[in-house]
Write a protein that holds these residues in place. Structure first.
Motif, PDB file in Angstrom:
ATOM      1  N   GLY A 241       3.496   3.112  11.474  1.00  0.00           N
ATOM      2  CA  GLY A 241       2.259   3.086  12.259  1.00  0.00           C
ATOM      3  C   GLY A 241       1.751   4.421  12.756  1.00  0.00           C
ATOM      4  O   GLY A 241       0.765   4.473  13.489  1.00  0.00           O
TER       5      GLY A 241
ATOM      6  N   LYS B 201       2.154  -1.768  10.021  1.00  0.00           N
ATOM      7  CA  LYS B 201       2.420  -2.096  11.420  1.00  0.00           C
ATOM      8  C   LYS B 201       1.856  -3.473  11.802  1.00  0.00           C
ATOM      9  O   LYS B 201       2.588  -4.351  12.195  1.00  0.00           O
ATOM     10  CB  LYS B 201       1.826  -0.994  12.311  1.00  0.00           C
ATOM     11  CG  LYS B 201       2.148  -1.117  13.785  1.00  0.00           C
ATOM     12  CD  LYS B 201       3.476  -0.504  14.134  1.00  0.00           C
ATOM     13  CE  LYS B 201       3.711  -0.616  15.652  1.00  0.00           C
ATOM     14  NZ  LYS B 201       5.019  -0.098  16.016  1.00  0.00           N
TER      15      LYS B 201
ATOM     16  N   ARG C 285      -3.176  -1.526  10.092  1.00  0.00           N
ATOM     17  CA  ARG C 285      -2.227  -0.731   9.316  1.00  0.00           C
ATOM     18  C   ARG C 285      -1.304  -1.706   8.587  1.00  0.00           C
ATOM     19  O   ARG C 285      -0.672  -2.540   9.237  1.00  0.00           O
ATOM     20  CB  ARG C 285      -1.420   0.178  10.243  1.00  0.00           C
ATOM     21  CG  ARG C 285      -2.279   1.207  10.963  1.00  0.00           C
ATOM     22  CD  ARG C 285      -1.548   1.832  12.144  1.00  0.00           C
ATOM     23  NE  ARG C 285      -1.362   0.864  13.216  1.00  0.00           N
ATOM     24  CZ  ARG C 285      -0.850   1.152  14.400  1.00  0.00           C
ATOM     25  NH1 ARG C 285      -0.466   2.388  14.671  1.00  0.00           N
ATOM     26  NH2 ARG C 285      -0.708   0.226  15.315  1.00  0.00           N
TER      27      ARG C 285
ATOM     28  N   CYS D  93       0.843   7.360  10.851  1.00  0.00           N
ATOM     29  CA  CYS D  93      -0.008   8.269  10.072  1.00  0.00           C
ATOM     30  C   CYS D  93      -1.331   7.688   9.618  1.00  0.00           C
ATOM     31  O   CYS D  93      -2.187   8.422   9.140  1.00  0.00           O
ATOM     32  CB  CYS D  93       0.755   8.804   8.867  1.00  0.00           C
ATOM     33  SG  CYS D  93       1.007   7.621   7.527  1.00  0.00           S
ATOM     34  N   MET D  94      -1.529   6.404   9.743  1.00  0.00           N
ATOM     35  CA  MET D  94      -2.772   5.760   9.295  1.00  0.00           C
ATOM     36  C   MET D  94      -2.967   5.883   7.783  1.00  0.00           C
ATOM     37  O   MET D  94      -4.082   5.784   7.294  1.00  0.00           O
ATOM     38  CB  MET D  94      -4.003   6.365   9.994  1.00  0.00           C
ATOM     39  CG  MET D  94      -3.901   6.436  11.488  1.00  0.00           C
ATOM     40  SD  MET D  94      -4.203   4.808  12.198  1.00  0.00           S
ATOM     41  CE  MET D  94      -3.704   5.124  13.867  1.00  0.00           C
ATOM     42  N   GLY D  95      -1.898   6.099   7.055  1.00  0.00           N
ATOM     43  CA  GLY D  95      -2.008   6.258   5.611  1.00  0.00           C
ATOM     44  C   GLY D  95      -2.332   4.966   4.879  1.00  0.00           C
ATOM     45  O   GLY D  95      -2.853   4.993   3.780  1.00  0.00           O
ATOM     46  N   CYS D  96      -1.996   3.820   5.480  1.00  0.00           N
ATOM     47  CA  CYS D  96      -2.098   2.547   4.754  1.00  0.00           C
ATOM     48  C   CYS D  96      -3.083   1.581   5.391  1.00  0.00           C
ATOM     49  O   CYS D  96      -2.944   0.374   5.249  1.00  0.00           O
ATOM     50  CB  CYS D  96      -0.713   1.907   4.667  1.00  0.00           C
ATOM     51  SG  CYS D  96       0.010   1.517   6.274  1.00  0.00           S
ATOM     52  N   SER D  97      -4.080   2.110   6.099  1.00  0.00           N
ATOM     53  CA  SER D  97      -5.015   1.232   6.819  1.00  0.00           C
ATOM     54  C   SER D  97      -5.888   0.418   5.879  1.00  0.00           C
ATOM     55  O   SER D  97      -6.200   0.855   4.776  1.00  0.00           O
ATOM     56  CB  SER D  97      -5.923   2.079   7.707  1.00  0.00           C
ATOM     57  OG  SER D  97      -5.159   2.760   8.663  1.00  0.00           O
ATOM     58  N   CYS D  98      -6.273  -0.748   6.323  1.00  0.00           N
ATOM     59  CA  CYS D  98      -7.240  -1.548   5.570  1.00  0.00           C
ATOM     60  C   CYS D  98      -8.219  -2.177   6.551  1.00  0.00           C
ATOM     61  O   CYS D  98      -7.960  -2.252   7.755  1.00  0.00           O
ATOM     62  CB  CYS D  98      -6.535  -2.616   4.748  1.00  0.00           C
ATOM     63  SG  CYS D  98      -5.815  -3.921   5.737  1.00  0.00           S
ATOM     64  N   LYS D  99      -9.360  -2.587   6.011  1.00  0.00           N
ATOM     65  CA  LYS D  99     -10.362  -3.249   6.846  1.00  0.00           C
ATOM     66  C   LYS D  99     -10.113  -4.755   6.809  1.00  0.00           C
ATOM     67  O   LYS D  99      -9.838  -5.310   5.744  1.00  0.00           O
ATOM     68  CB  LYS D  99     -11.766  -2.953   6.315  1.00  0.00           C
ATOM     69  CG  LYS D  99     -12.198  -1.517   6.538  1.00  0.00           C
ATOM     70  CD  LYS D  99     -13.581  -1.266   5.960  1.00  0.00           C
ATOM     71  CE  LYS D  99     -13.953   0.210   6.139  1.00  0.00           C
ATOM     72  NZ  LYS D  99     -15.182   0.572   5.413  1.00  0.00           N
TER      73      LYS D  99
ATOM     74  N   PHE E  50      -9.671  -2.820  11.920  1.00  0.00           N
ATOM     75  CA  PHE E  50      -8.807  -2.022  11.053  1.00  0.00           C
ATOM     76  C   PHE E  50      -7.351  -2.375  11.326  1.00  0.00           C
ATOM     77  O   PHE E  50      -6.937  -2.492  12.479  1.00  0.00           O
ATOM     78  CB  PHE E  50      -8.993  -0.521  11.330  1.00  0.00           C
ATOM     79  CG  PHE E  50     -10.415  -0.041  11.249  1.00  0.00           C
ATOM     80  CD1 PHE E  50     -11.361  -0.715  10.480  1.00  0.00           C
ATOM     81  CD2 PHE E  50     -10.817   1.101  11.934  1.00  0.00           C
ATOM     82  CE1 PHE E  50     -12.671  -0.273  10.399  1.00  0.00           C
ATOM     83  CE2 PHE E  50     -12.127   1.554  11.868  1.00  0.00           C
ATOM     84  CZ  PHE E  50     -13.065   0.869  11.101  1.00  0.00           C
TER      85      PHE E  50
ATOM     86  N   GLU F 271       0.862  -1.184   0.000  1.00  0.00           N
ATOM     87  CA  GLU F 271       0.000   0.000   0.000  1.00  0.00           C
ATOM     88  C   GLU F 271       0.894   1.228   0.000  1.00  0.00           C
ATOM     89  O   GLU F 271       2.031   1.166   0.458  1.00  0.00           O
ATOM     90  CB  GLU F 271      -0.898  -0.018   1.249  1.00  0.00           C
ATOM     91  CG  GLU F 271      -1.972   1.060   1.293  1.00  0.00           C
ATOM     92  CD  GLU F 271      -2.826   1.139   0.024  1.00  0.00           C
ATOM     93  OE1 GLU F 271      -2.545   2.017  -0.818  1.00  0.00           O
ATOM     94  OE2 GLU F 271      -3.738   0.310  -0.123  1.00  0.00           O
ATOM     95  N   ARG F 272       0.394   2.320  -0.545  1.00  0.00           N
ATOM     96  CA  ARG F 272       1.127   3.578  -0.439  1.00  0.00           C
ATOM     97  C   ARG F 272       1.211   3.971   1.024  1.00  0.00           C
ATOM     98  O   ARG F 272       0.202   4.003   1.708  1.00  0.00           O
ATOM     99  CB  ARG F 272       0.399   4.676  -1.209  1.00  0.00           C
ATOM    100  CG  ARG F 272       0.722   4.679  -2.674  1.00  0.00           C
ATOM    101  CD  ARG F 272      -0.031   5.776  -3.379  1.00  0.00           C
ATOM    102  NE  ARG F 272       0.221   5.696  -4.804  1.00  0.00           N
ATOM    103  CZ  ARG F 272       1.160   6.410  -5.427  1.00  0.00           C
ATOM    104  NH1 ARG F 272       1.895   7.286  -4.758  1.00  0.00           N
ATOM    105  NH2 ARG F 272       1.359   6.281  -6.712  1.00  0.00           N
ATOM    106  N   MET F 273       2.413   4.270   1.493  1.00  0.00           N
ATOM    107  CA  MET F 273       2.605   4.556   2.908  1.00  0.00           C
ATOM    108  C   MET F 273       3.080   5.978   3.129  1.00  0.00           C
ATOM    109  O   MET F 273       3.778   6.539   2.284  1.00  0.00           O
ATOM    110  CB  MET F 273       3.644   3.601   3.497  1.00  0.00           C
ATOM    111  CG  MET F 273       3.150   2.176   3.588  1.00  0.00           C
ATOM    112  SD  MET F 273       4.435   1.086   4.193  1.00  0.00           S
ATOM    113  CE  MET F 273       3.599  -0.494   3.992  1.00  0.00           C
ATOM    114  N   GLY F 274       2.703   6.531   4.280  1.00  0.00           N
ATOM    115  CA  GLY F 274       3.275   7.804   4.676  1.00  0.00           C
ATOM    116  C   GLY F 274       4.555   7.542   5.450  1.00  0.00           C
ATOM    117  O   GLY F 274       5.652   7.789   4.980  1.00  0.00           O
TER     118      GLY F 274
END
Lengths: 315, 242
Positions: free
Chosen positions: B212, B230, B227, B214-220, B225, B205-208
């Motif tokens: 762990g 992380k 990261r 920035c929550m930029g790459c979270s998924c369900k 949820f 996933e695109r990451m910030g």
């Protein structure tokens, strides 16, 4: 060793001590909301008690997943994010995050709050008001990444003032209102918030931006647009802090592209009492610790005896 | 996680746009196959997350594809240059549930993290078999490296120019106890459907930040949820929402 030094040396450095709305900060260095989680990811890396405080992840009344991914794009000297206020909701923050934070952070923390209605802001703040760990409420009326909330309150002086009044009615803690730069007249909004009773102003949130992927010819970010932050926005942020300082008497927390001790001093000269560091934490997880450590030497270099002497010094 | 300054000791092309880079220095934070490193590059704001292909006491090997500004910049770097690298990121693969005959399924630049995994499984006395999928013959890499470890290796190409024609799912062995996979999302979805055991998937996933914050790459997931940087990048089949 460096952690211990940070605790022993810099945290008692009296000439970096500032007071923000009546609460003393050992130094003006504050990791910004959304770049520092609830603190403990960073507590694994260094003793976060060397910080002035930090502003925790934007919290809403209900849990939120946020926006679909991709949420992140890069740009020259910065980044764009459209996380969309992912957070576990205020009840889980109080029940789970704050107790965990207590183990590693022993100073008042800044609680960052977002909402989609005036009632929601007030309800979330009322709950956080009862938490002794919370020093300040930083009320975000400026998130560019959610619809029907966030920034829509921060682009209208009347709406921003209503949020301030509603929050002030439910808390005795100092209320900082976090403003968006995506407005024609930042000063008018800041003044409206001051008149409504805000204890301080945080600015700036991110600038609305976007990127398009040349391969797919579509926006990089699923939300299409996002908040632009990083060193590229520093001059914009500095200008707004400077303008707002001339118009209000309440303290300002300056932020936007701050990445080093020199930037902190520049922000304070523009009028900031304390300074938040955002995007820089994401590329250099140690940046805030390093700024705290470097601040005294940079002060020496520029013949600054005490940081309180330079707040608004450029005016 | 650790911040290390690593020195490039090798940076060689394996195919037209896939490179192997070896970095030496303090890599003690790398604790599991499937973890990644996050590399700071001159002039670029965000770091570049790249999965770990191999790791020994004092060096880490990554295999990356030049797909954009950052990775293209990396192809021009030379031995002796140093990089600021965050090491030991992500959860990595868990070898405990693998059973005796685990199956490793890699696609394109999803292949590299399976190498360290294969080494670990072999060290634990297990007998991994490996299926590597590529688009075409010219893009094949790492086949010999897996064979040198002693793994049974099948290569697939979409155009049939090398090995089995088709996708990794067209070359699944009949008998395996568990699987591990990494590759583009359409491949992961196909693997999810085609496999009949439990297994672990590594996601991209695109990451910030990569650690762990920035929550930029979270998924369900089924279990809430997560990261990717992380709690991932490796997720178990049972928790994935495909």
């Amino acid at each position: 060793m460096r952690n211990a030094e940070c605790g022993m040396r810099n945290c008692i450095e009296q000439r970096t001590v500032v007071s923000l709305c009546g609460i003393q900060l050992d130094n003006p260095v504050i990791p910004a909301s959304g770049t520092f989680g609830y603190g403990y990811e960073f507590a694994e890396l260094y003793d976060i008690n060397c910080l002035g405080t930090f502003s925790f992840k934007g919290t809403t009344r209900e849990p939120r997943f946020g926006n679909p991914t991709p949420r992140i794009a890069e740009c020259a000297s910065g980044m764009i994010n459209a996380v969309g206020l992912q957070n576990p909701g205020v009840n889980a923050v109080i029940a789970e995050e704050l107790p965990k934070l207590k183990q590693c952070f022993h100073k008042p923390v800044m609680a960052n709050v977002s909402g989609f209605s005036v009632e929601e802001y007030a309800a979330t703040c009322a709950k956080l008001d009862k938490e002794p760990q919370v020093g300040w409420l930083e009320v975000n009326v400026s998130c560019p990444n959610v619809h029907g909330g966030g920034m829509s309150f921060g682009t209208d002086p009347k709406a921003a003032a209503e949020v301030v009044k509603a929050v002030k009615a439910v808390t005795t803690k100092p209320v900082l209102i976090k403003l968006t730069p995506n407005v024609t007249d930042i000063v008018a909004i800041a003044k409206a918030c001051e008149e409504a009773g805000a204890d301080g102003i945080s600015l700036i949130n991110t600038l609305l931006g976007m990127r398009i992927d040349l391969k797919t010819k579509r926006p990089v970010i699923a939300n299409k647009m996002g908040g632009f932050s990083g060193p590229a926005v520093f001059p914009v942020a500095l200008r707004m802090v400077y303008q707002v300082y001339e118009a209000v008497k309440i303290p300002i927390v300056g932020m936007g592209g701050v990445a080093c001790a020199e930037d902190v001093i520049e922000m304070m000269l523009a009028g900031a009492t304390a300074v938040e560091i955002g995007a820089a934490n994401l590329t250099d997880p140690f940046v805030c610790r390093d700024i705290v450590e470097q601040l005294p030497a940079v002060m020496d270099k520029y013949h600054i005896d005490n940081l309180n002497d330079i707040i608004g010094g450029a005016h | 996680m650790k911040e290390s300054f690593l020195t490039i000791t090798e940076n060689t092309p394996l195919t037209k746009d896939v490179y192997r880079m070896k970095l030496s220095g303090d890599v003690s934070a790398v604790t599991a196959p499937g973890q990644f490193v996050n590399i700071k590059l001159e002039g670029l704001f965000l770091r570049r997350p790249i999965s770990v292909c191999d790791c020994d006491g004092d060096s880490v090997t990554i295999i990356y594809k030049a797909v954009g500004k950052g990775t293209e910049q990396m192809t021009r770097m030379n031995p002796g240059e140093t990089l600021n690298v965050l090491t030991g990121l992500g959860n990595g693969y868990d070898t405990a549930p693998s059973g005796d005959r685990p199956l490793l399924l890699g696609g394109g630049v999803g292949v590299p993290p399976l190498y360290l995994l294969a080494k670990k499984l072999l060290a634990e006395g297990k007998r991994p078999s490996v299926v590597l999928g590529f688009n075409t013959k010219n893009e094949v890499f790492c086949e010999q490296e897996f064979k040198n470890l002693g793994c049974e290796v099948t290569v697939t190409t979409v155009d049939g120019s090398y090995g089995v024609k088709g996708f990794v799912t067209d070359a699944l062995p009949e008998d395996y106890t568990y699987f591990y996979t990494c590759g583009p999302e359409p491949m992961l979805k196909a693997v999810y459907r085609a496999t009949n055991t439990s297994g672990q998937f590594s996601f991209e996933e695109r990451m910030g930040c990569g650690f762990g914050a920035c929550m930029g790459c979270s998924c369900k997931t089924i279990t809430g949820f997560k990261r990717i940087c992380k709690e991932g990048p490796v997720l178990r089949k049972e928790e994935i929402l495909f």
